[in-house]
Scaffold this active site. Sequence first.
Site, PDB file in Angstrom:
ATOM      1  N   LYS A 113      35.448 100.410  70.115  1.00  0.00           N
ATOM      2  CA  LYS A 113      35.063  99.656  68.915  1.00  0.00           C
ATOM      3  C   LYS A 113      33.550  99.621  68.760  1.00  0.00           C
ATOM      4  O   LYS A 113      33.014  99.765  67.651  1.00  0.00           O
ATOM      5  CB  LYS A 113      35.602  98.225  69.001  1.00  0.00           C
ATOM      6  CG  LYS A 113      37.107  98.085  68.922  1.00  0.00           C
ATOM      7  CD  LYS A 113      37.495  96.623  68.982  1.00  0.00           C
ATOM      8  CE  LYS A 113      38.987  96.412  68.915  1.00  0.00           C
ATOM      9  NZ  LYS A 113      39.353  94.978  68.969  1.00  0.00           N
TER      10      LYS A 113
ATOM     11  N   LYS B 173      43.207  86.581  65.430  1.00  0.00           N
ATOM     12  CA  LYS B 173      42.762  85.439  66.222  1.00  0.00           C
ATOM     13  C   LYS B 173      41.365  85.009  65.815  1.00  0.00           C
ATOM     14  O   LYS B 173      41.087  83.827  65.647  1.00  0.00           O
ATOM     15  CB  LYS B 173      42.813  85.790  67.712  1.00  0.00           C
ATOM     16  CG  LYS B 173      42.467  84.610  68.617  1.00  0.00           C
ATOM     17  CD  LYS B 173      42.738  84.932  70.078  1.00  0.00           C
ATOM     18  CE  LYS B 173      42.460  83.702  70.955  1.00  0.00           C
ATOM     19  NZ  LYS B 173      42.799  83.941  72.366  1.00  0.00           N
TER      20      LYS B 173
ATOM     21  N   GLU C 182      39.904  96.269  61.338  1.00  0.00           N
ATOM     22  CA  GLU C 182      41.064  96.918  60.724  1.00  0.00           C
ATOM     23  C   GLU C 182      41.862  95.915  59.888  1.00  0.00           C
ATOM     24  O   GLU C 182      42.264  96.205  58.754  1.00  0.00           O
ATOM     25  CB  GLU C 182      41.984  97.523  61.800  1.00  0.00           C
ATOM     26  CG  GLU C 182      41.325  98.586  62.653  1.00  0.00           C
ATOM     27  CD  GLU C 182      40.822  98.049  63.980  1.00  0.00           C
ATOM     28  OE1 GLU C 182      40.820  98.817  64.951  1.00  0.00           O
ATOM     29  OE2 GLU C 182      40.434  96.851  64.030  1.00  0.00           O
TER      30      GLU C 182
ATOM     31  N   HIS D  60      68.970 113.177  74.427  1.00  0.00           N
ATOM     32  CA  HIS D  60      68.858 114.541  73.907  1.00  0.00           C
ATOM     33  C   HIS D  60      67.404 114.954  73.730  1.00  0.00           C
ATOM     34  O   HIS D  60      67.118 115.935  73.047  1.00  0.00           O
ATOM     35  CB  HIS D  60      69.616 114.646  72.579  1.00  0.00           C
ATOM     36  CG  HIS D  60      71.080 114.398  72.730  1.00  0.00           C
ATOM     37  ND1 HIS D  60      71.991 115.398  72.973  1.00  0.00           N
ATOM     38  CD2 HIS D  60      71.794 113.243  72.713  1.00  0.00           C
ATOM     39  CE1 HIS D  60      73.209 114.878  73.074  1.00  0.00           C
ATOM     40  NE2 HIS D  60      73.125 113.572  72.927  1.00  0.00           N
TER      41      HIS D  60
ATOM     42  N   GLY E 129      46.314  87.386  72.323  1.00  0.00           N
ATOM     43  CA  GLY E 129      46.933  88.127  71.229  1.00  0.00           C
ATOM     44  C   GLY E 129      48.292  88.701  71.555  1.00  0.00           C
ATOM     45  O   GLY E 129      49.232  88.583  70.772  1.00  0.00           O
ATOM     46  N   ARG E 130      48.435  89.324  72.736  1.00  0.00           N
ATOM     47  CA  ARG E 130      49.708  89.964  73.061  1.00  0.00           C
ATOM     48  C   ARG E 130      50.753  88.952  73.530  1.00  0.00           C
ATOM     49  O   ARG E 130      51.887  89.324  73.833  1.00  0.00           O
ATOM     50  CB  ARG E 130      49.498  91.049  74.107  1.00  0.00           C
ATOM     51  CG  ARG E 130      48.845  90.602  75.387  1.00  0.00           C
ATOM     52  CD  ARG E 130      48.424  91.816  76.232  1.00  0.00           C
ATOM     53  NE  ARG E 130      47.645  91.451  77.405  1.00  0.00           N
ATOM     54  CZ  ARG E 130      46.341  91.199  77.390  1.00  0.00           C
ATOM     55  NH1 ARG E 130      45.676  91.213  76.245  1.00  0.00           N
ATOM     56  NH2 ARG E 130      45.699  90.886  78.491  1.00  0.00           N
TER      57      ARG E 130
ATOM     58  N   GLU F 293      47.931  96.761  78.581  1.00  0.00           N
ATOM     59  CA  GLU F 293      46.700  96.035  78.274  1.00  0.00           C
ATOM     60  C   GLU F 293      46.475  94.908  79.274  1.00  0.00           C
ATOM     61  O   GLU F 293      45.340  94.588  79.621  1.00  0.00           O
ATOM     62  CB  GLU F 293      46.751  95.473  76.850  1.00  0.00           C
ATOM     63  CG  GLU F 293      45.415  94.925  76.369  1.00  0.00           C
ATOM     64  CD  GLU F 293      45.378  94.659  74.876  1.00  0.00           C
ATOM     65  OE1 GLU F 293      45.077  95.592  74.113  1.00  0.00           O
ATOM     66  OE2 GLU F 293      45.667  93.515  74.471  1.00  0.00           O
TER      67      GLU F 293
END
Length: 507
Positions: free
Chosen positions: A480, A194, A200, A370, A253-254, A339
């Site tokens: 961060k 964005k 990263e 399982h 963003g999400r 978030e």
Amino acid sequence: MPVSEAREVAWKSLGLHKDPTLEALFAADPDRVEKMSGRLDLGETGILFDWSKTHLTDELIGDFQTLAEASHFDEMRRRLFAGEVVNPTENRAAEHSALRGVGKESSVEEAAALLERMRLLVGAIHEGVLGDVKHLIHVGIGGSALGPALAVDALSRDLALVDVHVVSNIDGCALEQAFEACDPATTLIAVASKTFTTIETMTNAASAVKWLTDNGVEDPSGRVIALTANPEAAVEWGVDETRILPFAESVGGRYSLWSSIGFPIALAIGWEDFSAMLEGAATVDRHFRDAPMSDNLPLRAAFADLYYSRLRGCQTRAVFAYDERLGLFPDYLQQLEMESNGKSVTAEGEPVNGPTAPITWGGVGTDAQHAVFQLLHQGTHIVPIDFIASIAPGDELDPAHHRILLMNCFAQGAALMAGKKSDDPARSYPGDRPSTTILCDDFDAAALGALIAFHEHRTFANAVLMGINPFDQFGVELGKEIAKKIEKGGETFDASTEKLLGLAGLS
């Protein structure tokens, strides 16, 4: 009466309800399944939502509607779709629905123009205008990666028009794995950020461009597509203006896979299916915007969520997709829900009066049976569960595969509810454990779009009823900031961190 006081009164009323067993609820009401279910139509197909195996009752729903009224749910929903401020800490609207054609008229028009720009670029790539393109390495993190990874994995298994690899982790092993799978001569790099400053993402992007250069690709920067709300930063980084696909600042963003962040999805599955995904989401938008409280499916889901987290003290919520194509769905929901609603203060900055988002987790059936279902059936934790499945299979093998898959899905919900008494305590199942079933007629692009949008609005409805802001995420920033201080040097930290830094050669 102030909103906070009205909400408190509503919560007190909800807290007075008894907790009858699921068995008793079914015995008392022969129409329970019909009353506690709802269907969303998606043209020729649809999705059934069945809350009958939860402890919701007519009386509880009535009191939750009172809570919604006290929380000014109708007004907050209106603001959301009107493009008004619903993120007060950042003074922003949240206009992801405008990308699907539902929202403020000017925002819908702007979103349509930006999507058309993306459609033209996707078409040009498919037609060979940018040369032979067989692979895309999509670099992003958080919402810029989780949404594309989910949709590409879910919808391109039969035939991927372009082979897409989503890389989010700064760990170089992730990027090297993508390099090994791709031919640099036929690979594009999509950089999704964005702000176009995420450390990263930009570090991975630089390494990806270097990989192209080191392997003799001419004009490697011309192989980069930027997906960003900050096109100026992309130009400064070296991306050609014709290869920048912007999206609006009002898209978080999400919530961004519907924007140019969805470029890898459209490239992998084609524009027709990407449009179908948008329309499936728009169907949910229109339902959530227009349906009254009594029939509103995302709001009903929020009632169940809050019943278990606030009134029954359940700290987690599990999601199990009985469909291999939805293997990444729990990961996607973790960010969306935790978030958004992992907050400890209200939108007014006051402490919240109870727990907010539960911990979202899950897996794929039948694998999870399982692994973790022992705890769900006989453990001491009560965990509300969502089961998601499709009536139509996604494979062309012997129908026995899908028949066994669905039988297991439905059997787990039945077993959790019914339990089984035994004289041997180790073989006794307490039962009365809640679940919701979300059953698609078929699983296609429209169904995926609808499922994601349903959970977006479910998350928003939960936030409104709790009085919190689901659209900021300051909690991700502190780590961060400290990482930047470590990189810069000159700071002193706690003894444990100092030792770790020394052992790793970072001090």
